[in-house]
Motif scaffolding. Structure first.
Motif, short mmCIF file in Angstrom:
data_model
loop_
_atom_site.label_atom_id
_atom_site.label_comp_id
_atom_site.label_asym_id
_atom_site.label_seq_id
_atom_site.Cartn_x
_atom_site.Cartn_y
_atom_site.Cartn_z
N GLY A 288 -7.60 -8.24 14.12
CA GLY A 288 -6.92 -8.97 13.16
C GLY A 288 -6.13 -8.37 12.36
N SER A 289 -6.17 -8.45 11.09
CA SER A 289 -5.50 -7.88 9.92
C SER A 289 -6.26 -6.42 9.46
CB SER A 289 -5.11 -8.27 9.04
OG SER A 289 -6.15 -9.06 8.02
N ARG A 290 -7.62 -5.99 9.86
CA ARG A 290 -8.31 -5.13 9.50
C ARG A 290 -7.50 -3.62 9.82
NH1 ARG A 290 -11.67 -4.74 5.93
NH2 ARG A 290 -12.83 -3.28 6.97
N TRP A 291 -7.54 -2.87 8.78
CA TRP A 291 -7.02 -1.41 9.13
C TRP A 291 -7.87 -0.41 8.57
CZ3 TRP A 291 -2.64 0.97 10.53
CH2 TRP A 291 -2.34 2.22 10.29
N SER A 292 -7.97 0.71 9.34
CA SER A 292 -9.01 1.74 8.97
C SER A 292 -8.04 3.10 8.96
CB SER A 292 -10.18 1.76 10.11
OG SER A 292 -10.79 2.95 9.88
N GLY A 293 -8.35 3.85 7.83
CA GLY A 293 -7.48 5.19 7.70
C GLY A 293 -8.42 6.30 7.20
N HIS A 294 -8.20 7.40 7.84
CA HIS A 294 -9.10 8.58 7.34
C HIS A 294 -8.26 9.85 7.51
CE1 HIS A 294 -11.91 5.76 8.97
NE2 HIS A 294 -12.85 6.28 8.04
N GLY B 87 -9.68 -1.84 5.11
CA GLY B 87 -9.53 -3.22 4.47
C GLY B 87 -8.24 -3.98 5.26
N ASP B 88 -8.00 -4.94 4.61
CA ASP B 88 -6.91 -5.63 5.03
C ASP B 88 -5.52 -5.20 5.04
OD1 ASP B 88 -4.89 -8.04 5.39
OD2 ASP B 88 -5.90 -9.32 4.38
N GLY B 89 -4.84 -5.02 6.13
CA GLY B 89 -3.85 -4.15 6.52
C GLY B 89 -2.50 -4.62 5.92
N ARG B 90 -2.60 -5.93 5.43
CA ARG B 90 -1.55 -6.70 4.62
C ARG B 90 -1.38 -6.21 3.32
NH1 ARG B 90 -3.56 -12.58 6.56
NH2 ARG B 90 -5.36 -11.77 5.88
N LEU B 91 -2.55 -5.42 2.66
CA LEU B 91 -2.38 -5.00 1.51
C LEU B 91 -1.35 -3.67 1.47
CD1 LEU B 91 -6.16 -5.37 0.31
CD2 LEU B 91 -4.03 -6.69 -0.30
N LEU B 92 -1.40 -2.98 2.43
CA LEU B 92 -0.25 -2.01 2.93
C LEU B 92 0.92 -2.05 2.28
CD1 LEU B 92 -1.80 -0.25 5.86
CD2 LEU B 92 -2.44 0.42 3.63
N GLU C 257 3.59 -1.51 -2.16
CA GLU C 257 3.88 -0.05 -2.34
C GLU C 257 3.96 0.17 -3.78
OE1 GLU C 257 7.64 1.03 -0.55
OE2 GLU C 257 7.11 -0.12 1.38
N SER C 258 3.87 -0.52 -4.68
CA SER C 258 3.76 -0.11 -6.43
C SER C 258 2.40 0.68 -6.37
CB SER C 258 4.34 -1.21 -7.30
OG SER C 258 3.30 -2.18 -6.92
N GLU C 259 1.60 0.32 -5.67
CA GLU C 259 0.31 0.94 -5.78
C GLU C 259 0.03 2.03 -4.88
OE1 GLU C 259 -3.30 -1.68 -5.33
OE2 GLU C 259 -2.13 -3.34 -6.47
N THR D 21 -5.37 4.27 -10.04
CA THR D 21 -6.55 3.48 -9.95
C THR D 21 -6.64 2.60 -8.61
OG1 THR D 21 -5.54 1.71 -11.03
CG2 THR D 21 -6.77 3.12 -12.43
N SER D 22 -5.84 2.52 -7.72
CA SER D 22 -5.64 2.13 -6.49
C SER D 22 -6.52 2.45 -5.44
CB SER D 22 -4.24 1.68 -5.95
OG SER D 22 -4.12 1.07 -4.83
N GLY D 23 -7.04 1.91 -4.68
CA GLY D 23 -7.78 2.48 -3.63
C GLY D 23 -6.97 2.57 -2.22
N LEU D 24 -5.75 1.94 -2.37
CA LEU D 24 -4.81 1.91 -1.23
C LEU D 24 -4.32 3.40 -0.93
CD1 LEU D 24 -2.57 -1.09 -1.94
CD2 LEU D 24 -4.56 -1.10 -0.04
N PRO D 25 -4.14 3.69 0.57
CA PRO D 25 -3.58 4.97 0.63
C PRO D 25 -2.15 5.21 0.05
CG PRO D 25 -3.66 3.53 2.72
CD PRO D 25 -4.36 2.72 1.58
N PRO D 26 -2.08 6.27 -0.32
CA PRO D 26 -0.69 6.53 -0.66
C PRO D 26 0.60 6.61 0.38
CG PRO D 26 -2.23 8.23 -1.51
CD PRO D 26 -2.76 7.34 -0.56
N MET D 27 1.68 6.44 0.07
CA MET D 27 2.90 6.35 0.96
C MET D 27 3.02 7.80 1.45
SD MET D 27 4.05 3.22 1.09
CE MET D 27 5.44 3.60 1.63
N MET D 28 2.75 8.99 0.70
CA MET D 28 2.72 10.28 1.35
C MET D 28 1.34 11.10 1.20
SD MET D 28 5.60 10.72 1.88
CE MET D 28 7.33 11.93 1.34
N THR D 29 1.09 11.60 2.36
CA THR D 29 -0.52 11.97 2.34
C THR D 29 -0.70 13.04 1.41
OG1 THR D 29 0.37 13.92 3.82
CG2 THR D 29 -0.40 11.87 4.81
N GLY D 30 0.08 13.86 0.93
CA GLY D 30 -0.11 14.62 -0.24
C GLY D 30 -0.59 14.31 -1.62
#
Length: 147
Positions: A106-112, A10-15, A18-20, A31-40
């Protein structure tokens, strides 16, 4: 030990939200779909966010490689996919989480993310899929020889 796969693009600016991305009360973390700050911390998310579960490091690394190839069709000149794949297998076999992420355009970010479960960094987080952890290996106690 097994491995869960997660993904976010998604839009990397959403990273910056931090509260999500932190499991704090009232932050919308679960409920957030954003990746957590810590992998675990992925393991704290609902099971519906799991994209796959594997019992071998190779299978989890194969999934990462497939997703990476989808988002990076021209490859990575700095770390070719076969090398990246080999490193991922070794890391997962060592019970380390693996993250493959990148800026796309642009501002698109992809993480797996391939996350070990149970997670050695966060051992008290239960498996979100309800899979039982294997029983601990038996310990061997050696008795001192009598003289």
């Amino acid at each position: 030990m097994h491995f869960h796969g997660y993904a976010w693009a998604g839009d990397g600016r959403l990273l910056a939200k931090e509260s999500e991305r932190r499991p704090v009360e009232g932050g919308g973390f679960r409920t957030s779909g954003l990746p957590p700050m810590m992998t675990g911390w992925w393991l704290l998310r609902p099971a519906a966010q799991i994209r796959g579960t594997w019992t071998t490091p190779t299978d989890a690394a194969d999934w990462l490689a497939e997703r990476y190839a989808e988002h990076t069709p021209d490859g990575d000149p700095w770390l070719p996919l076969p090398t990246r794949h080999r490193y991922a297998i070794a890391q997962l076999a060592d019970a380390s989480d693996v993250v493959w992420s990148r800026w796309l355009s642009g501002s698109r970010w992809s993480g797996h993310y391939a996350i070990t479960c149970p997670n050695r960094t966060w051992p008290t987080i239960p498996c979100p899929a309800g899979l039982a952890a294997p029983p601990p290996a038996p310990t061997v106690t050696r008795l001192a020889a009598r003289r």
